[in-house]
Design a protein around this motif. Structure first.
Motif, mmCIF file in Angstrom:
data_model
loop_
_atom_site.group_PDB
_atom_site.id
_atom_site.type_symbol
_atom_site.label_atom_id
_atom_site.label_comp_id
_atom_site.label_asym_id
_atom_site.label_seq_id
_atom_site.Cartn_x
_atom_site.Cartn_y
_atom_site.Cartn_z
ATOM 1 N N MET A 102 0.817 -1.184 0.000
ATOM 2 C CA MET A 102 0.000 0.000 0.000
ATOM 3 C C MET A 102 0.870 1.261 0.000
ATOM 4 O O MET A 102 0.566 2.193 -0.732
ATOM 5 C CB MET A 102 -0.899 0.045 1.215
ATOM 6 C CG MET A 102 -1.765 -1.134 1.451
ATOM 7 S SD MET A 102 -2.891 -1.484 0.132
ATOM 8 C CE MET A 102 -3.750 -2.760 0.956
ATOM 9 N N ARG A 103 1.899 1.225 0.826
ATOM 10 C CA ARG A 103 2.780 2.406 0.891
ATOM 11 C C ARG A 103 3.407 2.691 -0.468
ATOM 12 O O ARG A 103 3.502 3.848 -0.880
ATOM 13 C CB ARG A 103 3.876 2.206 1.940
ATOM 14 C CG ARG A 103 3.384 2.326 3.364
ATOM 15 C CD ARG A 103 4.533 2.356 4.341
ATOM 16 N NE ARG A 103 5.399 1.197 4.188
ATOM 17 C CZ ARG A 103 5.463 0.195 5.041
ATOM 18 N NH1 ARG A 103 4.727 0.191 6.117
ATOM 19 N NH2 ARG A 103 6.297 -0.812 4.819
ATOM 20 N N ARG A 104 3.829 1.646 -1.144
ATOM 21 C CA ARG A 104 4.464 1.849 -2.452
ATOM 22 C C ARG A 104 3.459 2.418 -3.450
ATOM 23 O O ARG A 104 3.774 3.342 -4.201
ATOM 24 C CB ARG A 104 5.045 0.546 -2.976
ATOM 25 C CG ARG A 104 5.881 0.767 -4.207
ATOM 26 C CD ARG A 104 6.592 -0.446 -4.721
ATOM 27 N NE ARG A 104 6.550 -1.585 -3.830
ATOM 28 C CZ ARG A 104 6.847 -2.807 -4.200
ATOM 29 N NH1 ARG A 104 7.207 -3.056 -5.431
ATOM 30 N NH2 ARG A 104 6.779 -3.805 -3.349
ATOM 31 N N GLY A 105 2.245 1.888 -3.479
ATOM 32 C CA GLY A 105 1.227 2.397 -4.387
ATOM 33 C C GLY A 105 0.904 3.857 -4.123
ATOM 34 O O GLY A 105 0.755 4.657 -5.045
ATOM 35 N N LYS A 106 0.809 4.212 -2.858
ATOM 36 C CA LYS A 106 0.538 5.610 -2.493
ATOM 37 C C LYS A 106 1.722 6.499 -2.840
ATOM 38 O O LYS A 106 1.547 7.647 -3.260
ATOM 39 C CB LYS A 106 0.165 5.702 -1.027
ATOM 40 C CG LYS A 106 -1.195 5.072 -0.750
ATOM 41 C CD LYS A 106 -1.540 5.048 0.722
ATOM 42 C CE LYS A 106 -2.890 4.360 0.917
ATOM 43 N NZ LYS A 106 -3.255 4.263 2.332
ATOM 44 N N GLY B 46 3.251 11.055 -9.021
ATOM 45 C CA GLY B 46 2.636 11.382 -10.297
ATOM 46 C C GLY B 46 2.407 10.211 -11.233
ATOM 47 O O GLY B 46 2.070 10.412 -12.400
ATOM 48 N N ALA B 47 2.577 8.983 -10.751
ATOM 49 C CA ALA B 47 2.348 7.808 -11.606
ATOM 50 C C ALA B 47 0.889 7.744 -12.044
ATOM 51 O O ALA B 47 -0.006 8.166 -11.326
ATOM 52 C CB ALA B 47 2.728 6.530 -10.862
ATOM 53 N N SER B 48 0.663 7.189 -13.220
ATOM 54 C CA SER B 48 -0.702 7.081 -13.743
ATOM 55 C C SER B 48 -1.345 5.742 -13.410
ATOM 56 O O SER B 48 -2.518 5.529 -13.710
ATOM 57 C CB SER B 48 -0.706 7.292 -15.256
ATOM 58 O OG SER B 48 0.067 6.274 -15.877
ATOM 59 N N GLY B 49 -0.577 4.838 -12.801
ATOM 60 C CA GLY B 49 -1.128 3.541 -12.440
ATOM 61 C C GLY B 49 -0.168 2.765 -11.567
ATOM 62 O O GLY B 49 1.000 3.148 -11.410
ATOM 63 N N PHE B 50 -0.659 1.684 -10.974
ATOM 64 C CA PHE B 50 0.135 0.832 -10.091
ATOM 65 C C PHE B 50 -0.005 -0.595 -10.568
ATOM 66 O O PHE B 50 -1.091 -1.166 -10.558
ATOM 67 C CB PHE B 50 -0.366 0.983 -8.660
ATOM 68 C CG PHE B 50 0.472 0.281 -7.631
ATOM 69 C CD1 PHE B 50 1.840 0.474 -7.570
ATOM 70 C CD2 PHE B 50 -0.113 -0.564 -6.707
ATOM 71 C CE1 PHE B 50 2.617 -0.165 -6.608
ATOM 72 C CE2 PHE B 50 0.653 -1.210 -5.746
ATOM 73 C CZ PHE B 50 2.016 -1.004 -5.699
ATOM 74 N N GLN C 15 -6.340 -9.638 -1.342
ATOM 75 C CA GLN C 15 -5.215 -8.699 -1.411
ATOM 76 C C GLN C 15 -5.367 -7.747 -2.589
ATOM 77 O O GLN C 15 -5.099 -6.549 -2.469
ATOM 78 C CB GLN C 15 -3.898 -9.459 -1.507
ATOM 79 C CG GLN C 15 -3.563 -10.217 -0.252
ATOM 80 C CD GLN C 15 -2.329 -11.079 -0.397
ATOM 81 O OE1 GLN C 15 -1.819 -11.295 -1.499
ATOM 82 N NE2 GLN C 15 -1.835 -11.579 0.716
ATOM 83 N N ILE C 16 -5.800 -8.280 -3.719
ATOM 84 C CA ILE C 16 -6.009 -7.434 -4.903
ATOM 85 C C ILE C 16 -7.070 -6.375 -4.599
ATOM 86 O O ILE C 16 -6.889 -5.191 -4.887
ATOM 87 C CB ILE C 16 -6.417 -8.285 -6.117
ATOM 88 C CG1 ILE C 16 -5.255 -9.188 -6.546
ATOM 89 C CG2 ILE C 16 -6.859 -7.395 -7.288
ATOM 90 C CD1 ILE C 16 -5.633 -10.257 -7.576
ATOM 91 N N GLY C 17 -8.183 -6.789 -4.013
ATOM 92 C CA GLY C 17 -9.260 -5.857 -3.686
ATOM 93 C C GLY C 17 -8.829 -4.791 -2.699
ATOM 94 O O GLY C 17 -9.183 -3.619 -2.828
ATOM 95 N N ARG C 18 -8.039 -5.200 -1.704
ATOM 96 C CA ARG C 18 -7.566 -4.238 -0.700
ATOM 97 C C ARG C 18 -6.659 -3.198 -1.337
ATOM 98 O O ARG C 18 -6.776 -2.000 -1.056
ATOM 99 C CB ARG C 18 -6.840 -4.988 0.406
ATOM 100 C CG ARG C 18 -6.469 -4.125 1.563
ATOM 101 C CD ARG C 18 -6.023 -4.969 2.738
ATOM 102 N NE ARG C 18 -5.078 -4.181 3.488
ATOM 103 C CZ ARG C 18 -3.958 -4.618 3.993
ATOM 104 N NH1 ARG C 18 -3.622 -5.878 3.866
ATOM 105 N NH2 ARG C 18 -3.165 -3.825 4.658
ATOM 106 N N ILE C 19 -5.767 -3.637 -2.195
ATOM 107 C CA ILE C 19 -4.872 -2.701 -2.881
ATOM 108 C C ILE C 19 -5.680 -1.766 -3.775
ATOM 109 O O ILE C 19 -5.481 -0.550 -3.766
ATOM 110 C CB ILE C 19 -3.797 -3.455 -3.680
ATOM 111 C CG1 ILE C 19 -2.824 -4.139 -2.712
ATOM 112 C CG2 ILE C 19 -3.047 -2.513 -4.629
ATOM 113 C CD1 ILE C 19 -1.875 -5.109 -3.372
ATOM 114 N N ALA C 20 -6.600 -2.320 -4.550
ATOM 115 C CA ALA C 20 -7.411 -1.492 -5.452
ATOM 116 C C ALA C 20 -8.213 -0.449 -4.675
ATOM 117 O O ALA C 20 -8.405 0.672 -5.148
ATOM 118 C CB ALA C 20 -8.334 -2.364 -6.286
#
Length: 60
Positions: free
Chosen positions: A1-5, A11-15, A25-30
């Motif tokens: 989560m920290r990395r995605g945030k 300024g990334a357009s996606g993760f 886990q996929i749902g939590r990250i999304a």
């Protein structure tokens, strides 16, 4: 989560989370990452319909 945030803050357009196949886990990250999440389809990954229900925005 920290990395995605951190990606979002930079300024990334996606993760992209290749190799992750566990629906919870996929749902939590999304849900927690504020940019579109991309999952790579491979053996064991939920169906495209399920990925969409989990909040995945992009499927590779």
């Amino acid at each position: 989560m920290r990395r995605g945030k951190a990606y979002a803050s930079a300024g990334a357009s996606g993760f992209f989370i290749p190799g992750l196949a566990v629906p919870g886990q996929i749902g939590r990250i999304a849900a927690d990452v504020p940019i579109p999440v991309n999952v790579m389809v491979m053996e064991g990954v939920p169906s495209n319909d399920e990925l969409a229900r989990l909040g995945v925005a992009r499927i590779s």
